[in-house]
Design a protein around this motif. Structure first.
Motif, short mmCIF file in Angstrom:
data_model
loop_
_atom_site.label_atom_id
_atom_site.label_comp_id
_atom_site.label_asym_id
_atom_site.label_seq_id
_atom_site.Cartn_x
_atom_site.Cartn_y
_atom_site.Cartn_z
N UNK A 138 0.85 -1.20 0.00
CA UNK A 138 0.00 0.00 0.00
C UNK A 138 0.88 1.25 0.00
N UNK A 139 0.36 2.31 -0.61
CA UNK A 139 1.05 3.60 -0.62
C UNK A 139 0.06 4.70 -0.30
N UNK A 140 0.39 5.50 0.69
CA UNK A 140 -0.44 6.65 1.04
C UNK A 140 0.19 7.90 0.42
N UNK A 141 -0.67 8.78 -0.07
CA UNK A 141 -0.20 10.03 -0.65
C UNK A 141 -1.27 11.09 -0.44
N UNK A 142 -0.91 12.33 -0.70
CA UNK A 142 -1.88 13.40 -0.55
C UNK A 142 -1.65 14.47 -1.60
N UNK A 143 -2.73 15.16 -1.92
CA UNK A 143 -2.69 16.30 -2.82
C UNK A 143 -3.38 17.43 -2.08
N UNK A 144 -2.59 18.31 -1.51
CA UNK A 144 -3.17 19.37 -0.68
C UNK A 144 -3.98 20.36 -1.50
N UNK A 145 -3.64 20.55 -2.76
CA UNK A 145 -4.41 21.46 -3.61
C UNK A 145 -5.81 20.91 -3.85
N UNK A 146 -5.93 19.58 -3.92
CA UNK A 146 -7.22 18.94 -4.12
C UNK A 146 -7.87 18.54 -2.81
N UNK A 147 -7.18 18.77 -1.69
CA UNK A 147 -7.70 18.41 -0.37
C UNK A 147 -8.08 16.93 -0.32
N UNK A 148 -7.20 16.11 -0.84
CA UNK A 148 -7.50 14.69 -0.95
C UNK A 148 -6.30 13.87 -0.52
N UNK A 149 -6.58 12.79 0.19
CA UNK A 149 -5.55 11.81 0.53
C UNK A 149 -5.94 10.49 -0.14
N UNK A 150 -4.93 9.77 -0.58
CA UNK A 150 -5.15 8.54 -1.34
C UNK A 150 -4.52 7.35 -0.63
N UNK A 151 -5.06 6.19 -0.91
CA UNK A 151 -4.44 4.94 -0.49
C UNK A 151 -4.42 4.02 -1.70
N UNK A 152 -3.26 3.89 -2.30
CA UNK A 152 -3.08 2.96 -3.41
C UNK A 152 -2.81 1.58 -2.83
N UNK A 153 -3.66 0.64 -3.18
CA UNK A 153 -3.55 -0.71 -2.63
C UNK A 153 -3.18 -1.66 -3.76
N UNK A 154 -2.10 -2.37 -3.62
CA UNK A 154 -1.64 -3.33 -4.61
C UNK A 154 -1.60 -4.72 -4.00
N UNK A 155 -1.64 -5.71 -4.89
CA UNK A 155 -1.52 -7.12 -4.46
C UNK A 155 -2.48 -7.44 -3.32
N UNK A 156 -3.73 -7.08 -3.53
CA UNK A 156 -4.72 -7.28 -2.46
C UNK A 156 -4.90 -8.76 -2.13
N UNK A 157 -5.16 -9.01 -0.86
CA UNK A 157 -5.41 -10.35 -0.35
C UNK A 157 -6.80 -10.40 0.27
N UNK A 158 -7.39 -11.56 0.36
CA UNK A 158 -8.70 -11.66 1.02
C UNK A 158 -8.70 -11.08 2.43
N UNK A 159 -7.58 -11.19 3.13
CA UNK A 159 -7.52 -10.65 4.49
C UNK A 159 -7.48 -9.13 4.55
N UNK A 160 -7.40 -8.48 3.39
CA UNK A 160 -7.50 -7.02 3.34
C UNK A 160 -8.96 -6.56 3.32
#
Length: 128
Positions: free
Chosen positions: A68-90
């Motif tokens: 997972x990767x967290x990032x933010x765009x303060x101009x858009x007032x948005x925070x993101x969570x990029x999730x890769x290689x998801x597992x059922x336990x996620x």
């Protein structure tokens, strides 16, 4: 006051790579550290990832580190969570949260009581 609205959840196959978004209202978004938490069925809510107000520091739970990767765009007032290689336990309801913490490092900020505002959550279901 900050209001948070998550989006981007849904049904995803194992191995998928969805991206969650958390849109914030209010003029002071850039002054808040942000975090993502999740709650699986029958379990307590747990920390996933956090990012400092500047974006210069990030912190991850061991269970998602490297996927997972967290990032933010303060101009858009948005925070993101990029999730890769998801597992059922996620599979969980994912919540974003805002913290008034202004320190340069976000490492260790994983307790729910360190965050002041919460979104309603978005469901992520990972099918095997």
């Amino acid at each position: 006051q900050v209001q948070l609205v998550e989006s981007g959840g849904g049904l995803v196959q194992a191995g998928g790579s969805p991206r969650l978004s958390c849109a914030a209202s209010g003029r002071t978004f850039s002054s808040y550290a942000m975090g993502w938490f999740r709650q699986a069925p029958g379990k307590e809510r747990e920390f996933v990832a956090a990012i400092s107000w500047s974006g210069g520091s990030t912190y991850y739970a061991d269970s998602v580190l490297g996927r997972f990767t967290i990032s933010r765009d303060n101009a858009k007032k948005t925070v993101y969570l990029q999730m890769n290689s998801l597992k059922p336990e996620d599979t969980a309801v994912y919540y974003c949260a805002a913290s008034r913490y202004r320190g340069p490092s976000i490492v260790g900020r994983l307790r729910e009581n360190e965050y002041d505002y919460w979104g309603q959550g978005t469901q992520v279901t990972v099918s095997s």
